[in-house]
Design an enzyme around this catalytic site. Sequence first.
Site, PDB file in Angstrom:
ATOM      1  N   CYS A   1      37.298   8.150  42.324  1.00  0.00           N
ATOM      2  CA  CYS A   1      36.895   9.426  42.926  1.00  0.00           C
ATOM      3  C   CYS A   1      36.214   9.199  44.277  1.00  0.00           C
ATOM      4  O   CYS A   1      36.460   9.927  45.228  1.00  0.00           O
ATOM      5  CB  CYS A   1      35.898  10.187  42.049  1.00  0.00           C
ATOM      6  N   ASP A   2      35.334   8.224  44.347  1.00  0.00           N
ATOM      7  CA  ASP A   2      34.430   8.128  45.496  1.00  0.00           C
ATOM      8  C   ASP A   2      34.660   6.930  46.415  1.00  0.00           C
ATOM      9  O   ASP A   2      34.113   6.882  47.522  1.00  0.00           O
ATOM     10  CB  ASP A   2      32.967   8.047  44.993  1.00  0.00           C
TER      11      ASP A   2
ATOM     12  N   CYS B   1      32.503   6.370  39.449  1.00  0.00           N
ATOM     13  CA  CYS B   1      33.952   6.541  39.566  1.00  0.00           C
ATOM     14  C   CYS B   1      34.441   6.069  40.929  1.00  0.00           C
ATOM     15  O   CYS B   1      34.376   6.808  41.914  1.00  0.00           O
ATOM     16  CB  CYS B   1      34.330   7.999  39.334  1.00  0.00           C
TER      17      CYS B   1
END
Length: 315
Positions: free
Chosen positions: A140-141, A137
Amino acid sequence: MPERLVIIGSGPAGLTAAIYAARANMQPVLFEGFQSGGIPGGQLMITNMVENFPGFPEGIFGQQLMANMRQQAVNSGARLLTEDVLEIDLNSYPFKILSMSEEIYTADSVIVSSGATAKRLPLESEVKFWGRGISACAVCDGALPVFRNKELAVIGGGDTALEEAMHLTQFGSKVYIIHRRDEFRASKVMQKRVLTHPKISILWNKTVDEFLGETRLNGLRLKDTVTGEFSEIAVTGAFEAIGHQPNTSFLKGQLQKDEQGYIKTAPDSTKTSIEGLFAAGDVQDPHYRQAIVAAGSGCMAAIEAERWLQERAGI
Ligand code: NDP
């Protein structure tokens, strides 16, 4: 006596539904899972720092965020069972739910929020560097300091891969897209964006043969799918975007799904093809796949389940 509401799944969707339902006096029972479809808490449990969930200006670790949501659900009065649901019978009413302890629960309404699992490359080195440079992701990261001004790679040729690559151009010095064919599956508009982006370099006809590094990822060994030749690139981040699998095996085909296997819900609603059964979070969302969206749809599902039960009871 049947439960008024059973919730299946303990990611942001399920736990938010549990908080709302408990506060509405529905005494929800939530199956938080055990091992099926990943660990209880869902995909945030395998994410590092979450920096895009509102309310945490410094970011919050995914595991901490899920522990907080879980505690809030318990404090609100939800009953959590650390079990997988093996099967649910939607042909009988109240619905019958078989759990892994072989107990049968009955429920007047059900919210399915069992999430989706990111597909991962089946390599031992992938497991070794998961969370140490490998993620599924980028949204997300990708903004983590370890990826800033570094060379990064995205694996896949669909819309997710191309969107993730575009997202990563904000942080990385260069972004490779590694695709196993010489043609993208993604929409034309996304293709145009990546093909013309100065920071993106596309490696056609390549698969990842091995993830390389000592304690953290520092490179990829690639295999050409046409010539069979091997090559290496130095990257500190690799983002797998090879599709997701909604966690619906326990439903055994009793609900309408789309062609990718996501549960179909009515527009602007969590209602499914079965009355009294609602779906929230990634199990019905092929588009956004964000914790905050899942939490929002969990809230919708709890409110819709409560209203549905009230209408049925003629209240
Ligand atoms: P897709 O299934 O569309 O794409 C997966 C990609 O991964 C494909 O290019 C596929 O290659 C590749 N792949 C699959 N398995 C492997 C493997 N083992 N090794 C190497 N490569 C592999 O998934 P997406 O998540 O990209 O998209 C899912 C759906 O969501 C699509 O319908 C998409 O359009 C939609 N979506 C829409 C968005 C939007 O509208 N903004 C954003 C994101 C997704 P190959 O092409 O060769 O099969």
